[in-house]
Design a protein around this motif. Structure first.
Motif, PDB file in Angstrom:
ATOM      1  N   GLN A 149     -16.029   0.134   1.200  1.00 28.42           N
ATOM      2  CA  GLN A 149     -16.418  -1.230   0.837  1.00 28.42           C
ATOM      3  C   GLN A 149     -15.204  -2.103   0.517  1.00 28.42           C
ATOM      4  O   GLN A 149     -15.157  -3.273   0.875  1.00 28.42           O
ATOM      5  N   GLU A 150     -14.220  -1.533  -0.159  1.00 35.21           N
ATOM      6  CA  GLU A 150     -13.005  -2.278  -0.488  1.00 35.21           C
ATOM      7  C   GLU A 150     -12.301  -2.763   0.790  1.00 35.21           C
ATOM      8  O   GLU A 150     -11.854  -3.904   0.874  1.00 35.21           O
ATOM      9  N   ALA A 151     -12.245  -1.903   1.813  1.00 38.79           N
ATOM     10  CA  ALA A 151     -11.623  -2.284   3.084  1.00 38.79           C
ATOM     11  C   ALA A 151     -12.464  -3.339   3.807  1.00 38.79           C
ATOM     12  O   ALA A 151     -11.919  -4.270   4.402  1.00 38.79           O
ATOM     13  N   TYR A 152     -13.784  -3.208   3.754  1.00 41.01           N
ATOM     14  CA  TYR A 152     -14.642  -4.201   4.414  1.00 41.01           C
ATOM     15  C   TYR A 152     -14.503  -5.568   3.740  1.00 41.01           C
ATOM     16  O   TYR A 152     -14.439  -6.596   4.416  1.00 41.01           O
ATOM     17  N   ASP A 153     -14.417  -5.597   2.416  1.00 42.49           N
ATOM     18  CA  ASP A 153     -14.214  -6.861   1.700  1.00 42.49           C
ATOM     19  C   ASP A 153     -12.878  -7.495   2.096  1.00 42.49           C
ATOM     20  O   ASP A 153     -12.799  -8.706   2.315  1.00 42.49           O
ATOM     21  N   LEU A 154     -11.828  -6.677   2.204  1.00 37.07           N
ATOM     22  CA  LEU A 154     -10.525  -7.185   2.626  1.00 37.07           C
ATOM     23  C   LEU A 154     -10.601  -7.713   4.055  1.00 37.07           C
ATOM     24  O   LEU A 154     -10.078  -8.781   4.365  1.00 37.07           O
ATOM     25  N   TYR A 155     -11.275  -6.980   4.935  1.00 34.62           N
ATOM     26  CA  TYR A 155     -11.460  -7.394   6.328  1.00 34.62           C
ATOM     27  C   TYR A 155     -12.083  -8.791   6.393  1.00 34.62           C
ATOM     28  O   TYR A 155     -11.638  -9.647   7.152  1.00 34.62           O
ATOM     29  N   GLN A 156     -13.099  -9.030   5.590  1.00 35.14           N
ATOM     30  CA  GLN A 156     -13.772 -10.323   5.610  1.00 35.14           C
ATOM     31  C   GLN A 156     -12.881 -11.447   5.090  1.00 35.14           C
ATOM     32  O   GLN A 156     -12.948 -12.566   5.578  1.00 35.14           O
ATOM     33  N   CYS A 178      -6.920  -4.142   9.869  1.00 37.41           N
ATOM     34  CA  CYS A 178      -8.217  -3.569   9.499  1.00 37.41           C
ATOM     35  C   CYS A 178      -9.050  -3.286  10.739  1.00 37.41           C
ATOM     36  O   CYS A 178      -9.047  -4.064  11.698  1.00 37.41           O
ATOM     37  N   THR A 179      -9.792  -2.196  10.695  1.00 34.43           N
ATOM     38  CA  THR A 179     -10.730  -1.847  11.760  1.00 34.43           C
ATOM     39  C   THR A 179     -12.068  -1.522  11.113  1.00 34.43           C
ATOM     40  O   THR A 179     -12.124  -0.755  10.151  1.00 34.43           O
ATOM     41  N   VAL A 180     -13.134  -2.130  11.640  1.00 35.27           N
ATOM     42  CA  VAL A 180     -14.482  -1.872  11.129  1.00 35.27           C
ATOM     43  C   VAL A 180     -15.402  -1.475  12.276  1.00 35.27           C
ATOM     44  O   VAL A 180     -15.251  -1.942  13.400  1.00 35.27           O
ATOM     45  N   VAL A 238     -25.619  -7.685  13.461  1.00 32.82           N
ATOM     46  CA  VAL A 238     -25.039  -6.685  12.567  1.00 32.82           C
ATOM     47  C   VAL A 238     -26.083  -6.259  11.540  1.00 32.82           C
ATOM     48  O   VAL A 238     -26.661  -7.084  10.837  1.00 32.82           O
ATOM     49  N   ASN A 239     -26.320  -4.954  11.466  1.00 32.06           N
ATOM     50  CA  ASN A 239     -27.299  -4.400  10.550  1.00 32.06           C
ATOM     51  C   ASN A 239     -26.633  -3.760   9.331  1.00 32.06           C
ATOM     52  O   ASN A 239     -27.083  -3.935   8.211  1.00 32.06           O
ATOM     53  N   SER A 240     -25.530  -3.020   9.560  1.00 30.33           N
ATOM     54  CA  SER A 240     -24.834  -2.366   8.449  1.00 30.33           C
ATOM     55  C   SER A 240     -23.415  -1.988   8.867  1.00 30.33           C
ATOM     56  O   SER A 240     -23.077  -1.987  10.039  1.00 30.33           O
ATOM     57  N   VAL A 241     -22.617  -1.646   7.861  1.00 29.19           N
ATOM     58  CA  VAL A 241     -21.241  -1.213   8.091  1.00 29.19           C
ATOM     59  C   VAL A 241     -21.232   0.303   8.217  1.00 29.19           C
ATOM     60  O   VAL A 241     -21.697   1.006   7.315  1.00 29.19           O
ATOM     61  N   ILE A 242     -20.720   0.813   9.323  1.00 22.52           N
ATOM     62  CA  ILE A 242     -20.596   2.260   9.508  1.00 22.52           C
ATOM     63  C   ILE A 242     -19.318   2.754   8.824  1.00 22.52           C
ATOM     64  O   ILE A 242     -19.338   3.721   8.083  1.00 22.52           O
ATOM     65  N   SER A 243     -18.208   2.071   9.089  1.00 21.91           N
ATOM     66  CA  SER A 243     -16.950   2.440   8.439  1.00 21.91           C
ATOM     67  C   SER A 243     -16.009   1.241   8.434  1.00 21.91           C
ATOM     68  O   SER A 243     -16.142   0.329   9.253  1.00 21.91           O
ATOM     69  N   ALA A 244     -15.070   1.255   7.514  1.00 21.06           N
ATOM     70  CA  ALA A 244     -14.044   0.210   7.423  1.00 21.06           C
ATOM     71  C   ALA A 244     -12.768   0.838   6.895  1.00 21.06           C
ATOM     72  O   ALA A 244     -12.801   1.595   5.916  1.00 21.06           O
ATOM     73  N   ASP A 245     -11.662   0.536   7.559  1.00 16.43           N
ATOM     74  CA  ASP A 245     -10.360   1.068   7.158  1.00 16.43           C
ATOM     75  C   ASP A 245      -9.301  -0.007   7.349  1.00 16.43           C
ATOM     76  O   ASP A 245      -9.296  -0.695   8.367  1.00 16.43           O
ATOM     77  N   CYS A 246      -8.391  -0.133   6.372  1.00 18.14           N
ATOM     78  CA  CYS A 246      -7.279  -1.067   6.456  1.00 18.14           C
ATOM     79  C   CYS A 246      -6.006  -0.313   6.083  1.00 18.14           C
ATOM     80  O   CYS A 246      -6.022   0.562   5.230  1.00 18.14           O
ATOM     81  N   SER A 247      -4.902  -0.703   6.728  1.00 20.17           N
ATOM     82  CA  SER A 247      -3.630  -0.054   6.422  1.00 20.17           C
ATOM     83  C   SER A 247      -2.482  -1.033   6.590  1.00 20.17           C
ATOM     84  O   SER A 247      -2.597  -2.047   7.275  1.00 20.17           O
ATOM     85  N   ARG A 248      -1.360  -0.698   5.944  1.00 19.63           N
ATOM     86  CA  ARG A 248      -0.125  -1.462   6.069  1.00 19.63           C
ATOM     87  C   ARG A 248       1.010  -0.607   5.527  1.00 19.63           C
ATOM     88  O   ARG A 248       0.797   0.388   4.839  1.00 19.63           O
ATOM     89  N   GLU A 249       2.219  -1.019   5.844  1.00 13.68           N
ATOM     90  CA  GLU A 249       3.412  -0.358   5.321  1.00 13.68           C
ATOM     91  C   GLU A 249       4.025  -1.254   4.254  1.00 13.68           C
ATOM     92  O   GLU A 249       4.174  -2.451   4.465  1.00 13.68           O
ATOM     93  N   ILE A 250       4.306  -0.676   3.102  1.00 14.17           N
ATOM     94  CA  ILE A 250       4.886  -1.476   2.017  1.00 14.17           C
ATOM     95  C   ILE A 250       6.252  -0.961   1.642  1.00 14.17           C
ATOM     96  O   ILE A 250       6.633   0.114   2.003  1.00 14.17           O
TER      97      ILE A 250
END
Length: 97
Positions: free
Chosen positions: A29-36, A74-76, A85-97
């Protein structure tokens, strides 16, 4: 001479470790919120009758490559029902810091 070579290899190893960045990743959910909230464009990667996959980059178009690894990528995967869209199956976000 062997000590000098050994010291050089040790110094090279340490400097390589200091230069390497840390990888940050979030999912769910945290990644999906960031994606949006993420500025930039969403690019359709794949679509079937019952699901769709989007990637979102902090770029102005899908044809522009994101070269800054410190920006989020991010990829959802979203479930579709009757073409919507009915529901979120998966959400992932990444970066290099």
């Amino acid at each position: 001479m062997k000590k000098l070579i050994g010291f050089g290899l040790l110094a090279l190893s340490i400097s390589g470790s200091l230069m390497a960045g840390e990888f940050q990743s979030i999912s769910g959910q945290e990644a999906y919120d960031l994606y949006q909230k993420l500025p930039g464009v969403k690019c359709q990667e794949y679509r079937l009758a019952n699901y769709i996959v989007y990637s979102k980059y902090q770029t102005k178009s899908c044809s522009e490559n994101q070269t800054d690894a410190s920006r989020w990528n991010c990829t959802v995967q979203l479930e579709l029902k009757n073409g919507k869209v009915n529901s979120v199956i998966s959400a992932d976000c990444s970066r290099e810091i």
